[in-house]
Motif scaffolding. Structure first.
Motif, PDB file in Angstrom:
ATOM      1  N   ALA A  29       0.855  -1.193   0.000  1.00  0.00           N
ATOM      2  CA  ALA A  29       0.000   0.000   0.000  1.00  0.00           C
ATOM      3  C   ALA A  29       0.882   1.231   0.000  1.00  0.00           C
ATOM      4  N   GLU A  80      -6.383  -8.853   8.628  1.00  0.00           N
ATOM      5  CA  GLU A  80      -7.416  -7.910   9.047  1.00  0.00           C
ATOM      6  C   GLU A  80      -6.816  -6.750   9.831  1.00  0.00           C
ATOM      7  N   TYR A  81      -5.805  -7.032  10.644  1.00  0.00           N
ATOM      8  CA  TYR A  81      -5.133  -5.981  11.401  1.00  0.00           C
ATOM      9  C   TYR A  81      -4.475  -4.980  10.448  1.00  0.00           C
ATOM     10  N   ALA A  83      -5.284  -4.356   7.342  1.00  0.00           N
ATOM     11  CA  ALA A  83      -6.351  -3.606   6.659  1.00  0.00           C
ATOM     12  C   ALA A  83      -6.936  -2.535   7.575  1.00  0.00           C
ATOM     13  N   ARG A  84      -7.099  -2.873   8.839  1.00  0.00           N
ATOM     14  CA  ARG A  84      -7.632  -1.906   9.812  1.00  0.00           C
ATOM     15  C   ARG A  84      -6.666  -0.739   9.985  1.00  0.00           C
ATOM     16  N   ARG A  85      -5.366  -1.021  10.092  1.00  0.00           N
ATOM     17  CA  ARG A  85      -4.363   0.051  10.204  1.00  0.00           C
ATOM     18  C   ARG A  85      -4.408   0.960   8.978  1.00  0.00           C
ATOM     19  N   ARG A  86      -4.569   0.381   7.826  1.00  0.00           N
ATOM     20  CA  ARG A  86      -4.610   1.146   6.579  1.00  0.00           C
ATOM     21  C   ARG A  86      -5.851   2.047   6.543  1.00  0.00           C
ATOM     22  N   ARG A  87      -6.975   1.531   7.015  1.00  0.00           N
ATOM     23  CA  ARG A  87      -8.195   2.353   7.055  1.00  0.00           C
ATOM     24  C   ARG A  87      -8.053   3.495   8.060  1.00  0.00           C
ATOM     25  N   GLN A  88      -7.405   3.225   9.190  1.00  0.00           N
ATOM     26  CA  GLN A  88      -7.233   4.250  10.220  1.00  0.00           C
ATOM     27  C   GLN A  88      -6.291   5.356   9.774  1.00  0.00           C
ATOM     28  N   ASP A  89      -5.296   4.991   8.974  1.00  0.00           N
ATOM     29  CA  ASP A  89      -4.306   5.972   8.520  1.00  0.00           C
ATOM     30  C   ASP A  89      -3.962   5.703   7.055  1.00  0.00           C
ATOM     31  N   PRO A  90      -4.667   6.316   6.128  1.00  0.00           N
ATOM     32  CA  PRO A  90      -4.407   6.063   4.709  1.00  0.00           C
ATOM     33  C   PRO A  90      -3.052   6.595   4.231  1.00  0.00           C
TER      34      PRO A  90
END
Length: 113
Positions: A29, A80-81, A83-90
């Motif tokens: 990413a 999933e972790y 992906a969650r980190r990526r959503r929290q901080d793009p």
């Protein structure tokens, strides 16, 4: 002017270092080009992955430390972790490095801080 290396240059240097040591690296990413935070996921031949991120030390330095380890019994939770980190901080960069001696590789990155 900041002494910090822009994120896109740091990502490229990490990838080149992995390749010079017989490993492979890819960007999972892309984040913010200059000020994004770089996170590294290490893996090797099916072994559990480890997530490394820079953490500040008392002396003011910032080195990579393991912040999350993949559970071999529940590999989906690690994905999933991330992906969650990526959503929290793009703005974060996720770089996956497939390399034999991940701890040694990460230790060499201290010069990029």
């Amino acid at each position: 002017m900041s002494a910090r290396l822009p994120a896109h240059l740091e990502a490229g240097a990490i990838m080149r270092l992995a390749e010079t040591q017989g490993g492979f690296a890819t960007v999972l990413a892309k984040g913010e080009r200059d000020a994004g935070t770089v996170l590294i996921v290490t893996t090797y031949r099916g072994e559990p992955s480890v997530l490394y991120e820079r953490m500040p030390a008392l002396d003011g330095s910032r080195s990579f430390v393991a912040s999350k380890r993949e559970d071999p019994e529940n590999r989906q939770e690690f994905a999933e972790y991330l992906a969650r980190r990526r959503r929290q901080d793009p703005d974060i960069w996720l770089i996956e490095v497939d390399i034999a001696d991940a701890e040694r590789f990460i230790a060499q990155l201290s010069g990029f801080a």
